[in-house]
Design a protein around this motif. Sequence first.
Motif, PDB file in Angstrom:
ATOM      1  N   ASP A 264       0.839  -1.199   0.000  1.00  0.00           N
ATOM      2  CA  ASP A 264       0.000   0.000   0.000  1.00  0.00           C
ATOM      3  C   ASP A 264       0.876   1.251   0.000  1.00  0.00           C
ATOM      4  O   ASP A 264       1.756   1.411   0.847  1.00  0.00           O
ATOM      5  N   THR A 265       0.636   2.132  -0.949  1.00  0.00           N
ATOM      6  CA  THR A 265       1.491   3.324  -1.071  1.00  0.00           C
ATOM      7  C   THR A 265       0.790   4.619  -0.671  1.00  0.00           C
ATOM      8  O   THR A 265       1.455   5.598  -0.312  1.00  0.00           O
ATOM      9  N   ASP A 266      -0.534   4.628  -0.726  1.00  0.00           N
ATOM     10  CA  ASP A 266      -1.233   5.886  -0.438  1.00  0.00           C
ATOM     11  C   ASP A 266      -2.073   5.829   0.837  1.00  0.00           C
ATOM     12  O   ASP A 266      -2.752   6.803   1.178  1.00  0.00           O
ATOM     13  N   THR A 268      -4.698   4.008   1.450  1.00  0.00           N
ATOM     14  CA  THR A 268      -6.105   3.633   1.259  1.00  0.00           C
ATOM     15  C   THR A 268      -6.391   2.261   1.851  1.00  0.00           C
ATOM     16  O   THR A 268      -7.372   2.070   2.577  1.00  0.00           O
TER      17      THR A 268
END
Length: 441
Positions: A264-266, A268
């Motif tokens: 997961d990068t953002d 969310t």
Amino acid sequence: MPLFDTTLLLLLEGYAWLPARWRETQGEMVHTRLMGRRAVVLRGPDAARFFYDDNHVQRAPALPEPIKSTLLGHGAVHTLDQAAHRARKGMFMSLMTPRSVAALVDETTAAWDEAVATWPDRGHVVLFDEAARVITRGACRWAGIPLTEEETGPLAADLVAMVDGFGSPGPRHWRARGARRRREAWLAALVEDMRRGTLRAPGTSALAVAARHREPGGELLAPRIAAVELLNLVRPTVAVSWFLSFAAHALHCWPVTRVRLAEDTDGTYAEAFAHEVRRFYPFAPFVAGKAVTDLTWKGEPIQADWLVLLDVWGQNHDPALWPNPCAFDPRRFIGREIGPYELIPQGGGDPAAGHRCPGEPVVVGLLEALAPRLARLDYTVPEQDLTVSPYRIPARVASGFVLRPAGARPAGTEPRDTESRENESRESGGARRRRPSVHPL
């Protein structure tokens, strides 16, 4: 017909108590008797909206003495209603701004990173115990409460005891009472030192805010009440230890979630994962209040002074709200706006005006920050008892979730501290090698 008092069944059945009562009823609410008092049980978003209306139900008169003496404290904000509750709640809300919550999360993640760097030297880690110490350290830094390294472990144990003992009679309950008395006295002395000027803390810190808070009549909080409210800021934060060990349990039982969380990068998926942990795993089975007047719920009468229970566990597993509710699936929260009366592990409604926990953003924020760190950590899970029993309130992963970091000492050579041995024995009953399970009730 006279109703059977089901208090003993609640103590024996734990989270299974309300599902059993619902199976016995044919109507829109359960009728029972609890602690000698007539009680009704409601569930669903409409029920939550009805329950959190002060014109219908008040929480304070329904709080039993054992809850006040362990989890909440006598004189706490939870024991107030209407105008008095809103005035005291304002103190909490002033400390739960986005900037303040971010500062608390930053302090705790810094403490986590410091602790994780030492894990390979220790051979194995009982995640629940370690999380409690880490979060205690971070929460006290944020709150302006002075705490030495030597004091961290005993304080964490006391804060855990207050939560662990509220839902059970016997030794856990009496440990919780002792822990609360001890820590209220300690924090009351710090408040008095602040007022005398012999102790300093940042003006925006929880310690300073509680020390100078005034009631609607203009009087300062009594030192013991200020201590109670400080504990009600720090103690729920340390309760994230439960959710973090549940998070590890979920990552282990559903490995695909670990991959998605690690990638997961953002944020969310991390946010969705945090919500799903709070929905899926058991914590508070219900909340209770007292009917303030004669009421009607879907055509059925509720008389004044009856206990009114809101089924938290049942609502968080209602298939009408959460399709396939016994599946752990964070994706259900991606792109979904959560209504104020839908997901209620920490209450429903507006936290500024009602009894919803003002620290809910802290719980979500800490899980969003710590769960991805856990997912990216290189570790193995030795055989152990990973059962989450529905009969224990509050529920815990039986072993505390033992992990072995990469590069740690070989199995059998790691030191085992007394606290870990006692926790393993007490929670698993000596059964250390069971398959992981969650009882869906």
